[in-house]
Design a protein around this motif. Structure first.
Motif, PDB file in Angstrom:
ATOM      1  N   CYS A   5      33.220  33.613  55.980  1.00 58.97           N
ATOM      2  CA  CYS A   5      34.469  34.336  56.181  1.00 58.97           C
ATOM      3  C   CYS A   5      35.429  33.542  57.063  1.00 58.97           C
ATOM      4  O   CYS A   5      35.063  33.154  58.168  1.00 58.97           O
ATOM      5  N   CYS A   8      36.360  35.402  60.450  1.00 56.68           N
ATOM      6  CA  CYS A   8      35.250  35.386  61.405  1.00 56.68           C
ATOM      7  C   CYS A   8      35.084  33.994  62.004  1.00 56.68           C
ATOM      8  O   CYS A   8      34.830  33.858  63.197  1.00 56.68           O
ATOM      9  N   CYS A  41      34.723  38.399  54.697  1.00 53.55           N
ATOM     10  CA  CYS A  41      33.677  39.399  54.634  1.00 53.55           C
ATOM     11  C   CYS A  41      34.347  40.754  54.412  1.00 53.55           C
ATOM     12  O   CYS A  41      35.568  40.891  54.513  1.00 53.55           O
ATOM     13  N   CYS A  44      36.594  42.182  57.397  1.00 50.17           N
ATOM     14  CA  CYS A  44      37.852  41.469  57.605  1.00 50.17           C
ATOM     15  C   CYS A  44      38.807  41.751  56.452  1.00 50.17           C
ATOM     16  O   CYS A  44      40.013  41.882  56.646  1.00 50.17           O
TER      17      CYS A  44
END
Ligand SMILES: [Zn+2]
Ligand SMILES: [Zn+2]
Length: 55
Positions: A5, A8, A41, A44
């Motif tokens: 991600c 992230c 992800c 998010c």
């Protein structure tokens, strides 16, 4: 395509990509080019759409 991600990663977390986000939605003329896609992800991805006001 990135396996982790992107959002992230910026926070130093490593979360596997679960969904692909279109920066410019297909319904607004977006395409499937890599520069219009983000690997995210699920949490998010939901956050991005909440920030956009989509849901
Ligand atoms: Zn994430
Ligand atoms: Zn999306």
């Amino acid at each position: 395509m990135h396996p982790l991600c992107e959002m992230c990663l910026k926070e130093g977390k490593s979360t596997l990509v679960e969904e692909i986000h279109h920066i410019l939605p297909l319904s607004e003329g977006g395409n499937h080019e890599e520069n219009n896609l983000m690997s995210l992800c699920k949490s998010c991805h939901e956050k991005i759409h909440r920030d956009r006001g989509d849901r």
